[in-house]
Scaffold this active site. Structure first.
Site, PDB file in Angstrom:
ATOM      1  N   ASP A 405       0.842  -1.207   0.000  1.00  0.00           N
ATOM      2  CA  ASP A 405       0.000   0.000   0.000  1.00  0.00           C
ATOM      3  C   ASP A 405       0.877   1.257   0.000  1.00  0.00           C
ATOM      4  OD1 ASP A 405      -2.323   1.489   0.129  1.00  0.00           O
ATOM      5  OD2 ASP A 405      -2.401   1.441   2.320  1.00  0.00           O
ATOM      6  N   GLU A 408       2.517   4.997  -4.076  1.00  0.00           N
ATOM      7  CA  GLU A 408       2.491   5.947  -5.223  1.00  0.00           C
ATOM      8  C   GLU A 408       3.837   6.637  -5.421  1.00  0.00           C
ATOM      9  OE1 GLU A 408       0.156   5.771  -2.794  1.00  0.00           O
ATOM     10  OE2 GLU A 408      -1.092   4.507  -4.053  1.00  0.00           O
ATOM     11  N   ASP A 479      -8.996   3.638  -2.048  1.00  0.00           N
ATOM     12  CA  ASP A 479      -9.973   4.059  -1.039  1.00  0.00           C
ATOM     13  C   ASP A 479     -11.261   4.604  -1.641  1.00  0.00           C
ATOM     14  OD1 ASP A 479      -8.015   3.255   0.623  1.00  0.00           O
ATOM     15  OD2 ASP A 479      -7.369   5.270   1.212  1.00  0.00           O
TER      16      ASP A 479
HETATM   17  C1  GLC Z   1      -4.727   3.293   2.860  1.00  0.00           C
HETATM   18  C2  GLC Z   1      -5.248   2.067   2.109  1.00  0.00           C
HETATM   19  C3  GLC Z   1      -6.309   1.374   2.917  1.00  0.00           C
HETATM   20  C4  GLC Z   1      -5.729   0.994   4.272  1.00  0.00           C
HETATM   21  C5  GLC Z   1      -5.207   2.235   4.993  1.00  0.00           C
HETATM   22  C6  GLC Z   1      -4.504   1.908   6.286  1.00  0.00           C
HETATM   23  O1  GLC Z   1      -5.713   4.246   2.952  1.00  0.00           O
HETATM   24  O2  GLC Z   1      -5.711   2.413   0.839  1.00  0.00           O
HETATM   25  O3  GLC Z   1      -6.802   0.253   2.245  1.00  0.00           O
HETATM   26  O4  GLC Z   1      -6.706   0.373   5.053  1.00  0.00           O
HETATM   27  O5  GLC Z   1      -4.292   2.918   4.158  1.00  0.00           O
HETATM   28  O6  GLC Z   1      -3.420   1.092   6.089  1.00  0.00           O
END
Ligand code: GLC
Length: 781
Positions: A405, A408, A479
């Site tokens: 995650d 980017e 998200d």
């Molecule tokens: C980001 C991710 C999400 C995750 C959060 C906490 O917003 O896109 O899926 O739950 O971070 O790690």
């Protein structure tokens, strides 16, 4: 100001036609007779692709001819005319124009001064061709449709949209005005008069695609910097375009079977007790589930590759207990490494110079979840090796997959400046060049680490990516929020991701931000059941969103569709196998299969799951019925009632809350599985094929694939493949042929469940077979 000038001369070097213009040399490379690469070294002399690896070299016949004012290249499928100023026309072999450079005047529409604030808010540049360093525009025709570009907001057809490729984590609810999201996939498909081609603009700086938004006379692609390096990929079928694109950038590899099961996530299951409680709920309630996720709070102060031992006392023991219950656990890993001199990952990385640096050579810092953090330089192969090795820490604890995650890369303290430096294996590059491929290399490192550690097919889910990342990772769309609008938007988004090589994709089922309503989750799980990655996830602070978190009805509907998903696992696995060979995505727009039926070109709220299943989900609150378009050329069978409909028609289907309209192509076969709580719970002893017969005569083929579902042994031939042919006329004739038998399976029987038989005789492999009262025929193997 044209950058090229007059066409002077050319030379042929292997498959490359080097062309000399007055001011600039260019190269046109014939990759295949229907794939042509156009290259201008504005920035580097060599092609610098991160997406195209180990491209196969084809022996190709082509001719080059120069007349007074232009150069003609002819392959077996295409004719390319190149004029002064590097203006290019591409024709099919019969001379029909497919794609022409725009030769008219550039006239981006003018905004009145009062609208400038709006333009800024939308992030739109008010650019003309002179403001982009790299720019190509093509003539737009009225009857053109556009698809692809990966994960973009808005409708299926991208005509009139303007998009930017710059991997972006924008936490506001994504709407149609968002011109960029987490992923950069600069690949566009166009259809005109039922003929399709693709353009892959392989440039990982910030790029732009404008499909007639600025001016309906032309569409363009452009970049802030880098080379002009683009491929023209001819169809004429969209299928062929996608196949060509995935030949260049790679296909989604065959995944482990369990990854196709239902997955439950939450930010965050906060400790071992809560995780066990979730697991027990699934098993006690008989709701199938294969995978549970741990979000950032399992870590010690968000330090990647660590565990918070107060919350998770014995990670290996916990994961072992879960494994015995049939659950796999996937943990999140972010790229940001906490600055902490006591923390070995930080210390190790710092000592070895593994983190990105500022323009003075000092390790660059920004803020992410752990507070002040540094960013591994994934463009450097030594850093990737180190990151790959770190995967062992997680695998040793029994983790089955990694969720990458924030790659980017996201940052809380303003964006990374353009001049943060990455050491791209000895060639230093600035952030503006590294940004869009940062996640790509994090995923590659993760893939290689897991593969080396486990010997199994790695399961990775990533938020950001570039073209080609599909070789390493599945994707989810980041998200979203629990709104009907986002459920609606997810369908064209996933279909376009599929057309852009990312056929293993999904959204957060139920929505991530905001509280889902019971009804929204009831409808969302009906879509999720058919999306390749089927994961329910929700944000911290929102209401619980597990299948049982609302009421009995919601639980029942979740169970019904999750069970349907498990029934379809063999069909989905067959689609995965197919996708790994030719890029055909699991879910796709109707036009992928019915390109000659123009009514399919703008359908946003229906999709095909493979060739045989059409899904027309309900994506509005309180909807009692919906219109369904059934494409022409086939008849369609309502999955629930078995009623048959003629294709090429719009029908109204009533949609009580537990009914998602599903139609099966008449005459087709679907491989299914017996009920199970998780994949592998039962030994696969019986192949079950559902056969949906129609009234009209039909002939169909189905290919079924089987292997151990986890290792790479299929690559050395340890798999089985079967061809099933069904012909329907006065009788029903089924022929089964074993194509490959390299895997030692436990199969004993093959069962055919025949729908709409209408007392016809069934002949299997030449034998008149006896049918049970419920139209089931079993043959021994
Ligand atoms: C980001 C991710 C999400 C995750 C959060 C906490 O917003 O896109 O899926 O739950 O971070 O790690």
């Amino acid at each position: 100001m044209n950058k090229y000038g007059k066409l002077i001369d050319y030379a042929i070097n292997d498959n490359d036609v080097k062309i000399k213009f007055e001011k600039q040399d260019v190269s046109i490379k014939i990759i295949k007779s229907d794939i042509i690469n156009f290259f201008v070294p504005f920035f580097r002399n060599e092609r610098n692709s991160k997406a195209v690896e180990n491209l196969k070299k084809y022996t190709i016949k082509f001719e080059v001819e120069k007349s007074n004012d232009f150069l003609k290249i002819k392959t077996e499928k295409l004719i390319i005319d190149i004029f002064d100023n590097f203006l290019v026309n591409i024709y099919d072999i019969e001379g029909n124009i497919l794609c022409a450079d725009y030769k008219g005047e550039y006239k981006p529409f003018k905004r009145r001064s009062g609208d400038f604030s709006l333009a800024e808010a939308e992030g739109h540049n008010i650019n003309s061709e002179n403001e982009y360093k790299v720019y190509v525009s093509k003539k737009m025709e009225d009857n053109m449709y556009f698809y692809g570009l990966g994960e973009k907001t808005g409708h299926l057809n991208k005509k009139s949209y303007h998009y930017v490729n710059w991997n972006t984590d924008n936490p506001s609810p994504h709407g149609e005005t968002f011109d960029r999201l987490y992923k950069s996939i600069p690949f566009l498909i166009s259809i005109k008069d039922t003929t399709a081609f693709g353009i892959f603009f392989d440039n990982h700086f910030k790029t732009y695609f404008d499909m007639g938004h600025d001016n309906k006379e032309y569409y363009y692609f452009a970049a802030d910097d880098g080379n002009l390096d683009y491929y023209f990929i001819y169809g004429p079928e969209v299928k062929k375009v996608v196949e060509g694109y995935t030949k260049l950038t790679g296909t989604v590899p065959l995944p482990q079977l369990w990854t196709l099961g239902y997955q439950q996530c939450r930010w965050s299951y906060e400790n071992d007790e809560r995780l066990m409680e979730i697991a027990n709920n699934f098993r006690e309630r008989g709701i199938p589930c294969d995978t549970l996720y741990l979000d950032i709070d399992y870590m010690d102060g968000y330090r990647v590759f660590t565990w918070d031992k107060n919350k998770f006392k014995d990670p290996s023991g916990l994961l072992k207990r879960l494994r015995d219950m049939g659950f796999k656990v996937v943990t999140i890993i972010d790229p940001g490494v906490k600055v902490d001199t006591e923390y070995n990952i930080y210390k190790d990385g710092l000592e070895n110079g593994y983190f990105a640096k500022d323009n003075e050579g000092i390790t660059y810092r920004n803020e992410v979840w752990p507070g002040t953090s540094v960013f591994p330089d994934f463009l450097n192969s030594n850093v990737r090796k180190w990151w790959a090795k770190n995967q062992k820490i997680m695998m040793d604890n029994g983790v089955s997959g990694i969720w990458n995650d924030m790659n980017e890369p996201a940052s809380f303290n303003g964006p990374l400046p353009d001049d943060v430096m990455f050491d791209n294996d000895g060639i230093p590059v600035m952030h503006k060049e590294a940004h869009n491929v940062y996640a790509h290399f994090m995923d590659k490192a993760t893939y290689e680490g897991i593969k080396c550690e486990t010997g199994k097919r790695p399961f990775i889910v990533t938020r950001a990516c570039y073209s080609g990342t599909q070789k390493y990772s599945t994707v989810w769309t980041g998200d979203n929020v629990s709104t009907w609008e986002h459920l609606r938007m997810s369908i064209p988004m996933l279909m376009n991701l599929g057309l852009s090589g990312f056929g293993f994709c999904g959204t957060d089922v139920g929505g991530f931000g905001h509280d889902a309503s019971a009804e929204l989750l009831q409808r969302w799980v009906q879509v999720g059941a058919f999306t390749p990655l089927f994961r329910n996830h929700s944000a911290m602070g929102t209401r619980d969103q597990e299948p049982w978190a609302f009421d009995e009805l919601t639980e029942e509907i979740n169970k019904k569709y999750i069970k349907l998903r498990y029934k379809l696992i063999p069909y989905l696995y067959d689609l995965m196998w197919n996708m790994s060979k030719n890029g055909a995505p699991v879910i796709r727009p109707l036009l992928f299969n019915y390109q000659n039926d123009k009514n399919t070109y703008e359908i946003n709220d229906e999709f095909m799951c493979g060739d045989n299943i059409l899904v027309a989900p309900v994506v509005e609150q309180g909807k009692k019925a919906r219109m369904v378009y059934l494409p022409s050329g086939d008849n369609w069978i309502d999955y629930w009632t078995k009623e048959e409909f003629k294709g090429g028609s719009y029908i109204i289907k009533e949609t009580p809350i537990d009914i998602c309209p599903i139609y099966i192509k008449a005459g087709s076969v679907i491989a299914t599985s017996e009920e199970q709580n998780y994949i592998g719970e039962k030994v696969y002893e019986k192949m079950i094929f559902e056969v949906f017969l129609g009234n009209k005569e039909s002939k169909s083929r189905y290919y079924h694939y089987l292997d151990d579902g986890e290792s790479f042994k299929y690559q050395i031939g340890e798999y089985n493949a079967y061809k099933i042919k069904v012909s329907v006329d006065d009788n029903v004739e089924i022929k089964v042929k074993t194509l490959e038998k390299g895997y030692n399976d436990k199969l004993r029987e093959m069962e055919f469940r025949i729908h709409n038989l209408n007392n016809k005789k069934v002949i299997i492999n030449g034998q008149n077979e006896k049918i049970s009262d419920n139209n089931i025929i079993t043959i021994n193997l």
